[in-house]
Design a protein around this motif. Sequence first.
Motif, PDB file in Angstrom:
ATOM      1  N   ILE A  49       0.818  -1.218   0.000  1.00 49.20           N
ATOM      2  CA  ILE A  49       0.000   0.000   0.000  1.00 49.20           C
ATOM      3  C   ILE A  49       0.849   1.264   0.000  1.00 49.20           C
ATOM      4  O   ILE A  49       0.305   2.374   0.048  1.00 49.20           O
ATOM      5  N   HIS A  51       2.352   2.788  -2.304  1.00 53.02           N
ATOM      6  CA  HIS A  51       2.107   3.687  -3.430  1.00 53.02           C
ATOM      7  C   HIS A  51       0.874   4.563  -3.211  1.00 53.02           C
ATOM      8  O   HIS A  51       0.647   5.521  -3.967  1.00 53.02           O
ATOM      9  N   LEU A  52       0.068   4.257  -2.191  1.00 52.04           N
ATOM     10  CA  LEU A  52      -1.117   5.071  -1.918  1.00 52.04           C
ATOM     11  C   LEU A  52      -0.789   6.324  -1.114  1.00 52.04           C
ATOM     12  O   LEU A  52      -1.631   7.198  -0.975  1.00 52.04           O
ATOM     13  N   LYS A  53       0.433   6.417  -0.591  1.00 58.67           N
ATOM     14  CA  LYS A  53       0.812   7.583   0.197  1.00 58.67           C
ATOM     15  C   LYS A  53       0.927   8.817  -0.688  1.00 58.67           C
ATOM     16  O   LYS A  53       1.210   8.730  -1.868  1.00 58.67           O
ATOM     17  N   ASP A  56      -3.356  13.326  -3.508  1.00 61.28           N
ATOM     18  CA  ASP A  56      -3.986  12.779  -4.698  1.00 61.28           C
ATOM     19  C   ASP A  56      -5.117  13.706  -5.118  1.00 61.28           C
ATOM     20  O   ASP A  56      -5.985  14.057  -4.302  1.00 61.28           O
ATOM     21  N   THR A  59      -8.842  13.114  -4.180  1.00 60.41           N
ATOM     22  CA  THR A  59      -9.399  13.484  -2.880  1.00 60.41           C
ATOM     23  C   THR A  59     -10.241  14.742  -3.006  1.00 60.41           C
ATOM     24  O   THR A  59     -11.399  14.796  -2.570  1.00 60.41           O
ATOM     25  N   ARG A 118       2.679  10.424  -9.082  1.00 58.28           N
ATOM     26  CA  ARG A 118       2.786   9.345 -10.067  1.00 58.28           C
ATOM     27  C   ARG A 118       2.690   9.944 -11.462  1.00 58.28           C
ATOM     28  O   ARG A 118       1.820  10.773 -11.747  1.00 58.28           O
TER      29      ARG A 118
END
Length: 300
Positions: A49, A51-53, A56, A59, A118
């Motif tokens: 997980i 890569h979810l930090k 973004d 949101t 990303r």
Amino acid sequence: NNNNNNEDEEEEGRVSVDNLWAHWAVNKPVSFRWHDLRRHLILKKYPDILHLKGSDSRTTLFCGAFAACQVGLSIVSAKMSWWGIVGVSAVVGAVLTYDIQALCHEMCHQFPNPSLARKNSKFQPWWNWLWTNKVMSHAIGLLSSGLTWGPWYSYYFGDGHRHHHKFVGTGRDIDGDALFWVWARAPFKWLDNPFGSVLWASVGSLVIPLVYFGSLFPCLLRDLSANWKEAILASLDFGVKGIVTWALVSRFGLKPCVYLVLSSAFSMGLLCHPLITFWILQHDCKTLADPLPKDEEEEE
């Protein structure tokens, strides 16, 4: 003495926070490290997980989309029956309002950095920055919070929430005293039963603004320099709520405002709505630094 205590903790099946996290937390109090320790342990167990930090754009975009849905449903509710408003606000409005609250919290923590985003295309880092910079986060957070009955813009974007993260787990964390005592056990013996608990939570979900200002004003009078920012944000927050209320009532009547208030109240546990579980569990934390229950200690 500290070394002996740490050894005793490890022998009893507990993990010392200081031993586990000391390499990062030099000169920082244990309370400051609670969220960091929890994140460290989660990432250690579930590295996929990682890569979810980070910030973004989704949101902010989702928060704006949910707010737009609430505007649309509130307008449609003007033609519903009163029971229809209760049903839609409980089933749909409550979830949307809860999501707005949760996303306001996420936006207050956003620190965009295009170089870390990303990169599926050369434009994505700047698209991410556009929607996660502080100006955009504040604007969407304020407008979205204006459609709820809760103080989510001022509560999360103010300094009080930052202090909560800094002092969580200690007596200096006043989150419970300021707001979350509403979802604690009913303080009166005659309410300490299933019916009384539902009544207590329901009334609490409807008077949250009074609870919030009731805790903010004494703090403001006691220490203006530490609370002026949150007071200004609260004024903006409830000013927008007033404008929204005036606009809806003058154009569509009372029903849209009732829909928005009920959506917020259900999202915070009115009539023991399922979403009350979040508020009951909020900050009811147990870490690996806490002692294990006696039966578990005996088994080990």
